[in-house]
Design a protein around this motif. Structure first.
Motif, short mmCIF file in Angstrom:
data_model
loop_
_atom_site.label_atom_id
_atom_site.label_comp_id
_atom_site.label_asym_id
_atom_site.label_seq_id
_atom_site.Cartn_x
_atom_site.Cartn_y
_atom_site.Cartn_z
N VAL A 206 0.80 -1.22 0.00
CA VAL A 206 0.00 0.00 0.00
C VAL A 206 0.84 1.28 0.00
CG1 VAL A 206 -1.91 -1.15 1.17
CG2 VAL A 206 -0.16 0.03 2.53
N ALA A 207 2.17 1.15 -0.05
CA ALA A 207 3.04 2.33 0.09
C ALA A 207 2.78 3.37 -0.99
CB ALA A 207 4.51 1.91 0.07
N GLU A 208 2.37 2.92 -2.19
CA GLU A 208 2.20 3.86 -3.30
C GLU A 208 0.78 4.42 -3.40
OE1 GLU A 208 3.50 1.94 -6.84
OE2 GLU A 208 5.58 1.77 -6.19
N LEU A 209 -0.11 4.03 -2.53
CA LEU A 209 -1.48 4.56 -2.58
C LEU A 209 -1.52 6.00 -2.09
CD1 LEU A 209 -3.63 1.53 -1.38
CD2 LEU A 209 -3.25 2.35 -3.71
N PRO A 210 -2.48 6.78 -2.58
CA PRO A 210 -2.56 8.20 -2.19
C PRO A 210 -2.80 8.37 -0.69
CG PRO A 210 -3.90 7.76 -4.14
CD PRO A 210 -3.49 6.43 -3.61
N GLU A 211 -2.30 9.48 -0.14
CA GLU A 211 -2.50 9.76 1.27
C GLU A 211 -3.96 9.99 1.60
OE1 GLU A 211 -0.05 13.00 2.45
OE2 GLU A 211 1.85 11.92 2.11
N ALA A 212 -4.77 10.33 0.60
CA ALA A 212 -6.19 10.58 0.83
C ALA A 212 -6.95 9.30 1.15
CB ALA A 212 -6.80 11.26 -0.39
N PHE A 213 -6.36 8.13 0.88
CA PHE A 213 -7.01 6.85 1.14
C PHE A 213 -6.65 6.35 2.54
CE2 PHE A 213 -7.03 5.20 -3.55
CZ PHE A 213 -7.67 6.36 -3.95
N GLU A 214 -7.59 5.68 3.17
CA GLU A 214 -7.23 4.77 4.24
C GLU A 214 -6.68 3.52 3.55
OE1 GLU A 214 -10.18 4.13 7.27
OE2 GLU A 214 -11.21 5.98 6.69
N THR A 215 -5.74 2.85 4.16
CA THR A 215 -5.13 1.71 3.49
C THR A 215 -5.11 0.48 4.38
OG1 THR A 215 -2.90 2.37 4.20
CG2 THR A 215 -3.66 3.19 2.07
N ILE A 216 -5.24 -0.68 3.72
CA ILE A 216 -5.14 -1.97 4.40
C ILE A 216 -4.23 -2.85 3.55
CG2 ILE A 216 -6.37 -4.03 5.18
CD1 ILE A 216 -8.86 -2.30 5.55
N ALA A 217 -3.13 -3.29 4.11
CA ALA A 217 -2.21 -4.19 3.41
C ALA A 217 -2.66 -5.63 3.68
CB ALA A 217 -0.78 -3.98 3.91
N MET A 218 -3.05 -6.32 2.61
CA MET A 218 -3.60 -7.66 2.79
C MET A 218 -3.50 -8.42 1.47
SD MET A 218 -7.43 -8.56 4.22
CE MET A 218 -7.14 -7.67 5.75
N ASP A 219 -3.14 -9.69 1.54
CA ASP A 219 -3.05 -10.55 0.36
C ASP A 219 -4.30 -11.42 0.31
OD1 ASP A 219 -2.49 -12.33 -1.64
OD2 ASP A 219 -0.44 -12.75 -0.99
N LEU A 220 -5.30 -10.98 -0.44
CA LEU A 220 -6.56 -11.70 -0.50
C LEU A 220 -6.41 -13.09 -1.10
CD1 LEU A 220 -8.97 -8.84 -1.66
CD2 LEU A 220 -8.70 -9.78 0.66
N SER A 221 -5.54 -13.23 -2.10
CA SER A 221 -5.39 -14.54 -2.74
C SER A 221 -4.84 -15.57 -1.76
CB SER A 221 -4.48 -14.42 -3.97
OG SER A 221 -3.19 -13.98 -3.61
N ARG A 222 -3.96 -15.15 -0.87
CA ARG A 222 -3.43 -16.08 0.13
C ARG A 222 -4.52 -16.45 1.14
NH1 ARG A 222 -1.50 -15.77 5.16
NH2 ARG A 222 -1.68 -13.51 5.20
N LEU A 223 -5.31 -15.47 1.55
CA LEU A 223 -6.36 -15.73 2.52
C LEU A 223 -7.47 -16.61 1.95
CD1 LEU A 223 -6.70 -12.18 4.11
CD2 LEU A 223 -5.65 -14.20 5.13
N GLY A 224 -7.64 -16.59 0.62
CA GLY A 224 -8.68 -17.39 0.00
C GLY A 224 -8.20 -18.68 -0.61
N ALA A 225 -6.91 -19.01 -0.44
CA ALA A 225 -6.38 -20.25 -0.98
C ALA A 225 -7.05 -21.45 -0.32
CB ALA A 225 -4.87 -20.30 -0.77
N PRO A 226 -7.16 -22.58 -1.03
CA PRO A 226 -7.87 -23.74 -0.49
C PRO A 226 -7.39 -24.17 0.89
CG PRO A 226 -7.39 -24.08 -2.80
CD PRO A 226 -6.69 -22.81 -2.41
#
Length: 288
Positions: free
Chosen positions: A39-59
């Motif tokens: 999330v380092a490159e996201l704008p400061e105007a955003f709230e940010t959450i660093a998360m790997d959805l593909s890993r969390l949804g793996a079988p």
């Protein structure tokens, strides 16, 4: 769902499309949360959450005895816009990003969002240059990424209560110069192949309408007003570049798709770039 005028909108994936859309929404007073692995490159105007959805949804992470600690900001969302990007352009890469990513997202959300917008692709449609394809056409993907995208559309409908599927074709615009670069190199094309495209800025406007509108459609094909054969597009770009028109591939045959964009134009209104001529002329003028 929001108790204030501004809505709470999650950008799941939050690459170029999500960032452009999020900035437009922030300017209108909405609260935007950007979720992605880095999330380092996201704008400061955003709230940010660093998360790997593909890993969390793996079988291997899907069991009931494997709880996921969610972020409280992922509850009571007015809208979620999903713009996933495969880590590699293969069937496996699409499966990880889309199928595992959607399942991971469903696991971390605290409740059902007011609406979910999934950016898919016209790859889920069969090639048929003999007719114009509308949103009523059945799914008919080939094997590979198209097959996974079709499965992701079905998966999203099962996981979330209120889903809109957006199928862009040939996204182009600033920073998306692959076709221009190919023409400049003299790469050969199938001149008879029908193609469709949408300028990034028009696509972002469409996603904005879907995120904020009162009664979004369930499905929309995000394409501009003019399908065109590849030879015509390549010739236009070559003329603007001042280079020879790329040659034909061997055994050239008609192919591709002609996709109707009526529903998208009804959603967005007048497009900023109604045809490929408008969009590529703007890009080439800016880089001249």
């Amino acid at each position: 769902m929001s108790t204030t005028n501004g809505r709470r909108i999650l950008m799941a994936g939050c690459g170029d499309l999500g960032t452009r859309l999020g900035l437009r929404l922030v300017d209108q007073g909405h609260r935007v949360i950007g979720l992605r692995r880095r999330v380092a490159e996201l704008p400061e105007a955003f709230e940010t959450i660093a998360m790997d959805l593909s890993r969390l949804g793996a079988p291997e992470r899907g069991g009931a005895d494997d709880p996921v600690r969610s972020d409280p900001r992922l509850d009571a969302l007015d809208a979620v816009v999903i713009t996933l990007t495969p880590d590699e352009p293969t069937r496996d890469g699409y499966e990880r990003s889309y199928l595992h990513g959607l399942r991971g997202l469903a696991r971390v959300l605290g409740s059902q969002p007011g609406r979910v917008i999934l950016v898919s692709s016209t790859r889920v449609l069969a090639e048929d240059p003999t007719r114009v394809i509308t949103e009523d056409a059945p799914l008919a993907p080939g094997s590979g990424p198209g097959e996974i995208l079709a499965a992701a559309e079905s998966e999203a409908a099962e996981l979330f209560d209120h889903v809109t599927i957006v199928r862009p074709a040939g996204i182009y615009g600033p920073g998306r110069t692959r076709l221009i670069d190919s023409v400049r190199r003299g790469q050969r094309f199938n001149h008879q192949r029908w193609t469709n495209r949408i300028h990034r800025d028009d696509l972002v406007r469409g996603l904005e309408r879907l995120a904020l509108g009162s009664e979004p459609p369930n499905l929309v094909h995000a394409v501009d007003s003019q399908p065109a054969q590849m030879g015509e597009v390549a010739a236009f770009i070559a003329d603007r570049l001042g280079v020879p028109v790329p040659g034909h591939v061997e055994d050239e045959k008609p192919g591709g798709k002609r996709i109707d964009g009526t529903r998208f134009r009804a959603l967005v209104g007048e497009l900023g770039y109604p045809t490929y001529r408008d969009g590529f002329a703007s890009m080439l003028t800016a880089t001249a």
